[in-house]
Scaffold this motif. Structure first.
Motif, PDB file in Angstrom:
ATOM      1  N   ASP A  37       0.992  -1.102   0.068  1.00  0.00           N
ATOM      2  CA  ASP A  37       0.078   0.094  -0.013  1.00  0.00           C
ATOM      3  C   ASP A  37       0.905   1.253   0.022  1.00  0.00           C
ATOM      4  N   ILE A  38       2.202   0.990  -0.121  1.00  0.00           N
ATOM      5  CA  ILE A  38       3.064   2.198  -0.199  1.00  0.00           C
ATOM      6  C   ILE A  38       4.030   1.966  -1.425  1.00  0.00           C
ATOM      7  N   ALA A  39       3.787   2.934  -2.461  1.00  0.00           N
ATOM      8  CA  ALA A  39       4.512   2.854  -3.483  1.00  0.00           C
ATOM      9  C   ALA A  39       6.001   3.850  -3.366  1.00  0.00           C
ATOM     10  N   TYR A  40       7.180   3.203  -3.639  1.00  0.00           N
ATOM     11  CA  TYR A  40       8.378   3.959  -3.561  1.00  0.00           C
ATOM     12  C   TYR A  40       9.014   3.711  -5.092  1.00  0.00           C
ATOM     13  N   LEU A  41       9.406   5.119  -5.171  1.00  0.00           N
ATOM     14  CA  LEU A  41       9.836   5.293  -6.855  1.00  0.00           C
ATOM     15  C   LEU A  41      11.105   6.081  -6.670  1.00  0.00           C
ATOM     16  N   ARG A  42      12.328   5.372  -6.991  1.00  0.00           N
ATOM     17  CA  ARG A  42      13.655   5.921  -6.687  1.00  0.00           C
ATOM     18  C   ARG A  42      14.216   6.528  -8.295  1.00  0.00           C
ATOM     19  N   LYS A  83      -3.795   6.265  -7.093  1.00  0.00           N
ATOM     20  CA  LYS A  83      -5.277   5.877  -7.227  1.00  0.00           C
ATOM     21  C   LYS A  83      -5.311   4.547  -6.304  1.00  0.00           C
ATOM     22  N   ASN A  84      -3.951   3.663  -6.419  1.00  0.00           N
ATOM     23  CA  ASN A  84      -3.550   2.110  -6.117  1.00  0.00           C
ATOM     24  C   ASN A  84      -2.947   1.933  -5.038  1.00  0.00           C
ATOM     25  N   THR A  85      -2.715   3.026  -4.391  1.00  0.00           N
ATOM     26  CA  THR A  85      -1.804   2.926  -2.930  1.00  0.00           C
ATOM     27  C   THR A  85      -2.164   3.966  -2.276  1.00  0.00           C
ATOM     28  N   LYS A  86      -1.968   3.764  -0.996  1.00  0.00           N
ATOM     29  CA  LYS A  86      -2.160   4.925   0.201  1.00  0.00           C
ATOM     30  C   LYS A  86      -1.237   5.999   0.227  1.00  0.00           C
ATOM     31  N   ILE A  87       0.268   5.573  -0.135  1.00  0.00           N
ATOM     32  CA  ILE A  87       1.168   6.619  -0.153  1.00  0.00           C
ATOM     33  C   ILE A  87       2.009   6.313  -1.328  1.00  0.00           C
ATOM     34  N   VAL A  88       2.642   7.608  -2.007  1.00  0.00           N
ATOM     35  CA  VAL A  88       3.619   7.218  -2.838  1.00  0.00           C
ATOM     36  C   VAL A  88       4.816   8.299  -2.477  1.00  0.00           C
ATOM     37  N   GLN A  89       5.847   7.465  -2.411  1.00  0.00           N
ATOM     38  CA  GLN A  89       7.056   8.296  -2.050  1.00  0.00           C
ATOM     39  C   GLN A  89       8.026   8.375  -3.333  1.00  0.00           C
ATOM     40  N   LEU A  90       8.453   9.579  -3.559  1.00  0.00           N
ATOM     41  CA  LEU A  90       9.206   9.725  -4.501  1.00  0.00           C
ATOM     42  C   LEU A  90      10.673  10.375  -4.357  1.00  0.00           C
ATOM     43  N   PHE A  91      11.747   9.529  -4.413  1.00  0.00           N
ATOM     44  CA  PHE A  91      13.030  10.024  -4.075  1.00  0.00           C
ATOM     45  C   PHE A  91      14.068  10.159  -5.102  1.00  0.00           C
ATOM     46  N   PHE A  92      14.701  11.439  -5.115  1.00  0.00           N
ATOM     47  CA  PHE A  92      15.545  11.547  -6.126  1.00  0.00           C
ATOM     48  C   PHE A  92      17.058  11.215  -5.556  1.00  0.00           C
ATOM     49  N   ASN A  93      17.883  10.249  -6.499  1.00  0.00           N
ATOM     50  CA  ASN A  93      19.186   9.977  -5.880  1.00  0.00           C
ATOM     51  C   ASN A  93      20.097  10.756  -6.979  1.00  0.00           C
ATOM     52  N   ASN A  94      19.775  11.540  -7.691  1.00  0.00           N
ATOM     53  CA  ASN A  94      20.629  12.123  -8.581  1.00  0.00           C
ATOM     54  C   ASN A  94      21.236  13.417  -7.959  1.00  0.00           C
ATOM     55  N   HIS A  95      21.946  13.281  -7.045  1.00  0.00           N
ATOM     56  CA  HIS A  95      22.419  14.325  -6.163  1.00  0.00           C
ATOM     57  C   HIS A  95      23.870  14.856  -6.345  1.00  0.00           C
ATOM     58  N   ALA A  96      24.460  14.490  -7.314  1.00  0.00           N
ATOM     59  CA  ALA A  96      26.115  14.953  -7.341  1.00  0.00           C
ATOM     60  C   ALA A  96      26.318  16.274  -7.284  1.00  0.00           C
ATOM     61  N   LYS A  97      25.338  17.190  -8.020  1.00  0.00           N
ATOM     62  CA  LYS A  97      25.473  18.589  -8.042  1.00  0.00           C
ATOM     63  C   LYS A  97      24.178  19.269  -7.520  1.00  0.00           C
TER      64      LYS A  97
END
Length: 117
Positions: A43-48, A87-101
């Motif tokens: 129920d938690i979507a995690y997109l990295r 629509k299909n989960t309770k929470i969607v977490q979006l994390f950006f790991n393109n952190h060099a600059k």
């Protein structure tokens, strides 16, 4: 679970049965890396967002590997899939790991604006 061999229906089903999340990743397009697949297994979507710098993925270091700025058009392709996840989960977490600059902060703000429009 970053190897393509883990990305299959059997693993998705096992994770879903345990309400355990699968990390949806955006990374360079390479035969050994996970493919972008917006499957949520809990129920938690995690997109990295790792960036798409293939030339530095295996030969670079922890800075150059993630030295990537997503374009507006690349970010735009995530709008509908993220809305579907919402629509299909309770929470969607979006994390950006393109952190060099500090690209992660810029891209996160831009995607937030696109999702609100």
């Amino acid at each position: 679970m970053r190897n393509i061999k883990w990305q299959n229906d059997q693993v998705y089903k096992a994770l879903h049965q345990r309400n355990t999340g699968w990390c949806i990743t955006d990374n360079p397009n390479h035969k050994d890396l996970l493919k972008l697949d917006f499957t949520a297994t809990s129920d938690i979507a995690y997109l990295r967002f790792h960036g798409r710098s293939l030339e530095n993925w295996y030969t670079g270091n922890n800075v150059s590997r993630y030295d990537y700025m997503y374009s507006d058009s690349e970010l735009q392709t995530f709008i509908e899939p993220v809305k579907e996840l919402l629509k299909n989960t309770k929470i969607v977490q979006l994390f950006f790991n393109n952190h060099a600059k500090s690209q992660a902060a810029v891209n996160a703000k831009k995607l937030e604006m696109l999702l609100k429009s």
